[in-house]
Motif scaffolding. Structure first.
Motif, short mmCIF file in Angstrom:
data_model
loop_
_atom_site.label_atom_id
_atom_site.label_comp_id
_atom_site.label_asym_id
_atom_site.label_seq_id
_atom_site.Cartn_x
_atom_site.Cartn_y
_atom_site.Cartn_z
N HIS A 195 -0.85 10.49 -4.16
CA HIS A 195 -1.57 9.34 -4.69
C HIS A 195 -1.60 8.21 -3.66
N HIS A 196 -2.79 7.67 -3.44
CA HIS A 196 -2.98 6.48 -2.63
C HIS A 196 -3.22 5.34 -3.61
N TYR A 197 -2.43 4.29 -3.51
CA TYR A 197 -2.58 3.14 -4.40
C TYR A 197 -1.85 1.96 -3.78
N LYS B 228 0.87 -1.18 0.00
CA LYS B 228 0.00 0.00 0.00
C LYS B 228 0.90 1.23 0.00
N ARG B 229 0.60 2.19 -0.88
CA ARG B 229 1.48 3.34 -1.05
C ARG B 229 0.73 4.66 -0.90
N TYR B 230 1.42 5.65 -0.39
CA TYR B 230 1.04 7.05 -0.54
C TYR B 230 2.29 7.72 -1.07
#
Length: 157
Positions: A47-49, A20-22
């Motif tokens: 971006h949240h992805y 999970k990334r920000y």
């Protein structure tokens, strides 16, 4: 020619391991996620992805070896490649997705992802089922369907 990407698909029953990334850059021009989403203002909104563990195929390296290396670098897990699941594109680069087997260890964020943690660059390992792929923004979106098929129908508990 774009540098190919290789990704490790690690499953545990009906779940897959994702990062999970920000991510937020100073400018949209410096942000590959802004470019991928055709974001058209000069500022990167953040971006949240989520992505599967993976990364660049280094010169002289096979995609299979890259997927194994990236898995260990990013998660500390050791595995063996079972088979190629599918191919596609990731930010305009060819990408290969490999099912991992004989996975050993306990996943722990490591390598560049762990070292680069800042308020504008956050990574977290998560086990998720298909019901979370859309909410997390699993990227690229076209892997959601084959990954859902791989994990099988949801189980009732």
């Amino acid at each position: 020619m774009p540098i190919p990407r290789a990704a490790a698909v690690v499953v545990d029953g009906p779940r897959a391991l994702v990062i999970k990334r920000y991510l937020r850059h100073q400018s949209a021009g410096a942000c590959v996620m802004c470019e991928a989403s055709a974001h058209n203002t000069p500022d990167c909104p953040g971006h949240h992805y989520a992505v599967l563990p993976g990364g660049h195929v280094e010169p002289g390296e096979t995609p299979e070896t890259a997927a194994l290396r990236e898995l260990t670098e990013e998660t500390t897990l050791i595995a063996r490649v079972d088979r190629l699941l599918w191919t596609g594109q990731h930010n305009g680069r060819p990408a290969s997705y490999f099912l991992m087997t004989e996975v050993t260890g306990t996943p722990a964020l490591s390598g560049d992802e762990a070292e680069a943690q800042t308020p504008n660059n956050i990574s977290e390992l998560m086990w998720v089922g298909p019901d979370k792929f859309d909410d997390l923004g699993l990227y690229p979106a076209d892997i959601r369907s084959p990954l859902t098929d791989l994990l099988g129908p949801p189980t009732l508990s």
